[in-house]
Write a protein that holds these residues in place. Structure first.
Motif, PDB file in Angstrom:
ATOM      1  N   SER A   1       0.802  -1.227   0.000  1.00  0.00           N
ATOM      2  CA  SER A   1       0.000   0.000   0.000  1.00  0.00           C
ATOM      3  C   SER A   1       0.827   1.266   0.000  1.00  0.00           C
ATOM      4  O   SER A   1       0.366   2.318  -0.456  1.00  0.00           O
ATOM      5  CB  SER A   1      -0.920   0.015   1.223  1.00  0.00           C
ATOM      6  OG  SER A   1      -0.160   0.079   2.423  1.00  0.00           O
TER       7      SER A   1
ATOM      8  N   LYS B   1       0.244   6.981   2.521  1.00  0.00           N
ATOM      9  CA  LYS B   1      -0.524   8.124   2.024  1.00  0.00           C
ATOM     10  C   LYS B   1      -0.244   9.288   2.980  1.00  0.00           C
ATOM     11  O   LYS B   1      -0.675   9.268   4.136  1.00  0.00           O
ATOM     12  CB  LYS B   1      -2.017   7.811   1.996  1.00  0.00           C
ATOM     13  CG  LYS B   1      -2.403   6.669   1.044  1.00  0.00           C
ATOM     14  CD  LYS B   1      -2.232   7.070  -0.395  1.00  0.00           C
ATOM     15  CE  LYS B   1      -2.826   6.035  -1.350  1.00  0.00           C
ATOM     16  NZ  LYS B   1      -2.145   4.732  -1.298  1.00  0.00           N
TER      17      LYS B   1
ATOM     18  N   ASN C   1      -5.436   1.485   4.204  1.00  0.00           N
ATOM     19  CA  ASN C   1      -4.183   2.173   3.906  1.00  0.00           C
ATOM     20  C   ASN C   1      -3.494   2.648   5.175  1.00  0.00           C
ATOM     21  O   ASN C   1      -4.143   2.851   6.212  1.00  0.00           O
ATOM     22  CB  ASN C   1      -4.441   3.390   3.007  1.00  0.00           C
ATOM     23  CG  ASN C   1      -4.812   3.016   1.595  1.00  0.00           C
ATOM     24  OD1 ASN C   1      -4.467   1.940   1.120  1.00  0.00           O
ATOM     25  ND2 ASN C   1      -5.531   3.898   0.911  1.00  0.00           N
TER      26      ASN C   1
ATOM     27  N   GLN D   1      -2.036   5.793   6.700  1.00  0.00           N
ATOM     28  CA  GLN D   1      -2.199   7.227   6.462  1.00  0.00           C
ATOM     29  C   GLN D   1      -1.329   8.030   7.415  1.00  0.00           C
ATOM     30  O   GLN D   1      -1.200   7.684   8.599  1.00  0.00           O
ATOM     31  CB  GLN D   1      -3.658   7.622   6.620  1.00  0.00           C
ATOM     32  CG  GLN D   1      -4.599   6.887   5.691  1.00  0.00           C
ATOM     33  CD  GLN D   1      -5.677   6.119   6.420  1.00  0.00           C
ATOM     34  OE1 GLN D   1      -5.649   5.998   7.635  1.00  0.00           O
ATOM     35  NE2 GLN D   1      -6.605   5.565   5.679  1.00  0.00           N
TER      36      GLN D   1
ATOM     37  N   SER E   1       4.395   5.097  -2.402  1.00  0.00           N
ATOM     38  CA  SER E   1       3.870   6.185  -1.572  1.00  0.00           C
ATOM     39  C   SER E   1       3.633   7.447  -2.393  1.00  0.00           C
ATOM     40  O   SER E   1       4.217   7.644  -3.463  1.00  0.00           O
ATOM     41  CB  SER E   1       4.855   6.504  -0.439  1.00  0.00           C
ATOM     42  OG  SER E   1       5.022   5.402   0.422  1.00  0.00           O
TER      43      SER E   1
ATOM     44  N   SER F   1       1.362  13.420 -10.851  1.00  0.00           N
ATOM     45  CA  SER F   1       0.734  13.714  -9.555  1.00  0.00           C
ATOM     46  C   SER F   1      -0.398  14.725  -9.710  1.00  0.00           C
ATOM     47  O   SER F   1      -1.399  14.667  -8.991  1.00  0.00           O
ATOM     48  CB  SER F   1       1.782  14.221  -8.559  1.00  0.00           C
ATOM     49  OG  SER F   1       2.403  15.408  -8.998  1.00  0.00           O
TER      50      SER F   1
ATOM     51  N   TRP G   1      -8.900  12.774  -8.009  1.00  0.00           N
ATOM     52  CA  TRP G   1      -9.518  12.690  -6.672  1.00  0.00           C
ATOM     53  C   TRP G   1     -10.558  13.791  -6.506  1.00  0.00           C
ATOM     54  O   TRP G   1     -11.603  13.573  -5.895  1.00  0.00           O
ATOM     55  CB  TRP G   1      -8.455  12.806  -5.581  1.00  0.00           C
ATOM     56  CG  TRP G   1      -7.473  11.672  -5.578  1.00  0.00           C
ATOM     57  CD1 TRP G   1      -7.717  10.359  -5.856  1.00  0.00           C
ATOM     58  CD2 TRP G   1      -6.073  11.760  -5.295  1.00  0.00           C
ATOM     59  NE1 TRP G   1      -6.562   9.628  -5.754  1.00  0.00           N
ATOM     60  CE2 TRP G   1      -5.539  10.444  -5.414  1.00  0.00           C
ATOM     61  CE3 TRP G   1      -5.207  12.788  -4.946  1.00  0.00           C
ATOM     62  CZ2 TRP G   1      -4.189  10.162  -5.202  1.00  0.00           C
ATOM     63  CZ3 TRP G   1      -3.868  12.525  -4.733  1.00  0.00           C
ATOM     64  CH2 TRP G   1      -3.370  11.213  -4.864  1.00  0.00           C
TER      65      TRP G   1
ATOM     66  N   PHE H   1      -8.258  11.109  -1.017  1.00  0.00           N
ATOM     67  CA  PHE H   1      -6.853  10.746  -1.166  1.00  0.00           C
ATOM     68  C   PHE H   1      -6.448   9.647  -0.178  1.00  0.00           C
ATOM     69  O   PHE H   1      -5.812   8.655  -0.556  1.00  0.00           O
ATOM     70  CB  PHE H   1      -5.981  11.982  -0.952  1.00  0.00           C
ATOM     71  CG  PHE H   1      -4.540  11.675  -0.618  1.00  0.00           C
ATOM     72  CD1 PHE H   1      -3.688  11.144  -1.584  1.00  0.00           C
ATOM     73  CD2 PHE H   1      -4.046  11.939   0.643  1.00  0.00           C
ATOM     74  CE1 PHE H   1      -2.367  10.864  -1.273  1.00  0.00           C
ATOM     75  CE2 PHE H   1      -2.735  11.649   0.963  1.00  0.00           C
ATOM     76  CZ  PHE H   1      -1.883  11.114  -0.005  1.00  0.00           C
ATOM     77  N   PHE H   2      -6.809   9.829   1.081  1.00  0.00           N
ATOM     78  CA  PHE H   2      -6.426   8.846   2.097  1.00  0.00           C
ATOM     79  C   PHE H   2      -6.985   7.461   1.785  1.00  0.00           C
ATOM     80  O   PHE H   2      -6.379   6.446   2.136  1.00  0.00           O
ATOM     81  CB  PHE H   2      -6.907   9.294   3.483  1.00  0.00           C
ATOM     82  CG  PHE H   2      -5.982  10.282   4.163  1.00  0.00           C
ATOM     83  CD1 PHE H   2      -4.636  10.041   4.272  1.00  0.00           C
ATOM     84  CD2 PHE H   2      -6.496  11.443   4.737  1.00  0.00           C
ATOM     85  CE1 PHE H   2      -3.793  10.927   4.923  1.00  0.00           C
ATOM     86  CE2 PHE H   2      -5.671  12.337   5.390  1.00  0.00           C
ATOM     87  CZ  PHE H   2      -4.318  12.097   5.470  1.00  0.00           C
TER      88      PHE H   2
ATOM     89  N   ASP I   1      -7.653   6.256  -1.254  1.00  0.00           N
ATOM     90  CA  ASP I   1      -7.381   5.796  -2.618  1.00  0.00           C
ATOM     91  C   ASP I   1      -6.716   4.423  -2.575  1.00  0.00           C
ATOM     92  O   ASP I   1      -5.821   4.189  -1.759  1.00  0.00           O
ATOM     93  CB  ASP I   1      -6.451   6.799  -3.319  1.00  0.00           C
ATOM     94  CG  ASP I   1      -6.327   6.494  -4.810  1.00  0.00           C
ATOM     95  OD1 ASP I   1      -7.372   6.391  -5.461  1.00  0.00           O
ATOM     96  OD2 ASP I   1      -5.193   6.378  -5.294  1.00  0.00           O
TER      97      ASP I   1
END
Length: 434
Positions: free
Chosen positions: A75, A78, A259, A261, A309, A356, A363, A430-431, A433
């Motif tokens: 993962s 994040k 994830n 985070q 990451s 990015s 998102w 985002f967190f 995803d």
């Protein structure tokens, strides 16, 4: 539009955080309410999937994380990065001086504030005091004067006839000391300022050895505009981004996601980040490495995790000001309440690149959030953020974003209510995803 709950929470957070040390203390309080536990860098760590933890370095930088269910190699991390410091004035080590029976406090300029905005404001002091306890130990105590304690009165226009044509210019050495009181030297004891700090901090009888004291504006934050669609306060750059990231992290769906985070909030961004607790230091890399070690993630798997990451560097952005249209790149006028801004600079003053940028734009789309792009005028030097620093140091992909705001680095900044909610929404996405 009614005054917004999340933005009101932001204003309350800023008003309770007149210094980076207070900001971290308040962040810790919110983390505790959601079951986060402190980790000590000097002690061994034992971590379990689902664990909620935070680490504070030197009182004004903090990294909070939730350990996901997935292996780190699968993962990655994040990460949302922001900073706790803001430009302003800091009190010198020997600040007290007398001039014509007036007591003034000497200040140093921290970062790049708009100095003229400090004039004629209700100013006070907040920060931390380092002192020796009766047992001979060194301790740190937060201090805050709630009342208006200091002032930088303007010179009357009759004595400065050109001020409206030339702008207010303050000599950085001679004209910035702040007025504290009027007293004769015979009446004022030599340790007057020390005693004032002792009484306010509740450490009377203990020896003060040093301090980090910031000058702050005592006026609380407020909503403004005919529909209350804007808000104003000090330190929006960058406590607004810290608050948005923290609000996203503490959402129930985010906390329970698989994830791993991370929220990393650094001090010293405004002066270059070169410190043991700044973004250019080892703080974030140390914590990520410690997470890997504590979860028995080997070196190869840790490098895999870094390769997977991504970091969102959240800092505020320059909103278009209709009174100064020539200050902006004509095709990149970002508008308050029109959504978060993706900040782009070909010379890597911002960390964003097409990959990015596309991720963040996606998102936003998936969150139903509008977004904008900002590029600086080519004939003006561009500021920077922690994004390029952390991206280069860790070798991870990063995007620089921020909400549009007016009067950046003023003691009284403004931004849009809708944008704060937009940023929280997209950071939640985002967190989570995959």
């Amino acid at each position: 539009m009614n005054t917004d709950l999340q933005t009101q929470k932001l204003l309350d957070f800023i008003d309770a955080s007149p210094s980076p040390w207070h900001a971290v203390e308040n962040i810790v309080g919110q983390l505790h309410a959601f079951g986060f536990e402190a980790l000590d860098e000097t002690a061994p760590w034992a971590l379990q999937a689902g664990g909620r933890h935070y680490v504070v370095r030197d009182g004004s930088s903090i990294i909070a994380f939730v350990l996901g269910q997935q292996p780190l190699s699968a993962s990655g991390f994040k990460i949302v990065g922001a900073h706790t410091d803001s430009p302003g004035l800091r009190i010198k080590p020997n600040p007290v001086n007398w001039l014509d029976s007036f007591v003034r406090l000497g200040v140093e300029i921290y970062g790049g504030p708009i100095l003229a905005t400090f004039a004629d404001r209700d100013l006070s002091l907040a920060g931390r005091i380092s002192h020796k306890t009766p047992q001979g130990q060194i301790a740190n105590t937060l201090v805050r004067f709630d009342q208006a304690l200091l002032r930088l009165p303007n010179l009357a226009i009759h004595l400065n006839r050109g001020v409206n044509d030339d702008g207010l210019k303050l000599h950085k050495q001679n004209e910035l000391p702040l007025l504290l009181t009027r007293w004769t030297e015979e009446q004022l004891p030599p340790d007057y300022f020390f005693k004032l700090l002792q009484e306010q901090a509740g450490i009377t009888g203990q020896q003060i050895l040093a301090w980090d004291l910031a000058v702050y504006d005592t006026q609380p934050g407020a909503f403004w505009g005919i529909n209350q669609e804007f808000y104003t306060d000090s330190q929006l750059d960058n406590l607004a981004s810290c608050h948005a990231a923290l609000a996203a992290l503490l959402d129930g769906a985010v906390l329970d996601h698989e994830n791993t985070q991370v929220c990393a909030f650094f001090d010293h961004e405004e002066i270059g980040s070169e410190s043991h607790k700044g973004a250019a230091g080892s703080f974030l890399s140390d914590i990520l490495s410690r997470i890997a070690l504590a979860t028995q993630t080997g070196q190869q798997a840790y490098l895999q995790a870094l390769a997977r990451s991504i970091m969102v560097s959240a800092d505020m952005a320059h909103a278009y000001h209709p009174n100064f249209p020539l200050a902006y790149e004509p095709e990149h006028k970002v508008i308050v309440n029109n959504g978060p801004v993706i900040k782009v600079n070909a010379n890597r003053r911002y960390s964003s690149e097409s990959g990015s940028e596309a991720l963040f734009a996606n998102w936003c789309q998936e969150s139903g959030v509008p977004y904008q792009y900002y590029s600086h005028r080519c004939d003006l030097p561009c500021g920077s953020t922690i994004g390029p620093i952390v991206s280069a140091k860790l070798g991870i992909r990063c995007v620089d974003v921020g909400n549009p705001m007016w009067a950046m680095h003023s003691i009284r900044e403004s931004a849009g209510v809708l944008d704060h909610n937009y940023m929280i929404s997209v950071l939640k996405r985002f967190f989570c995803d995959p």
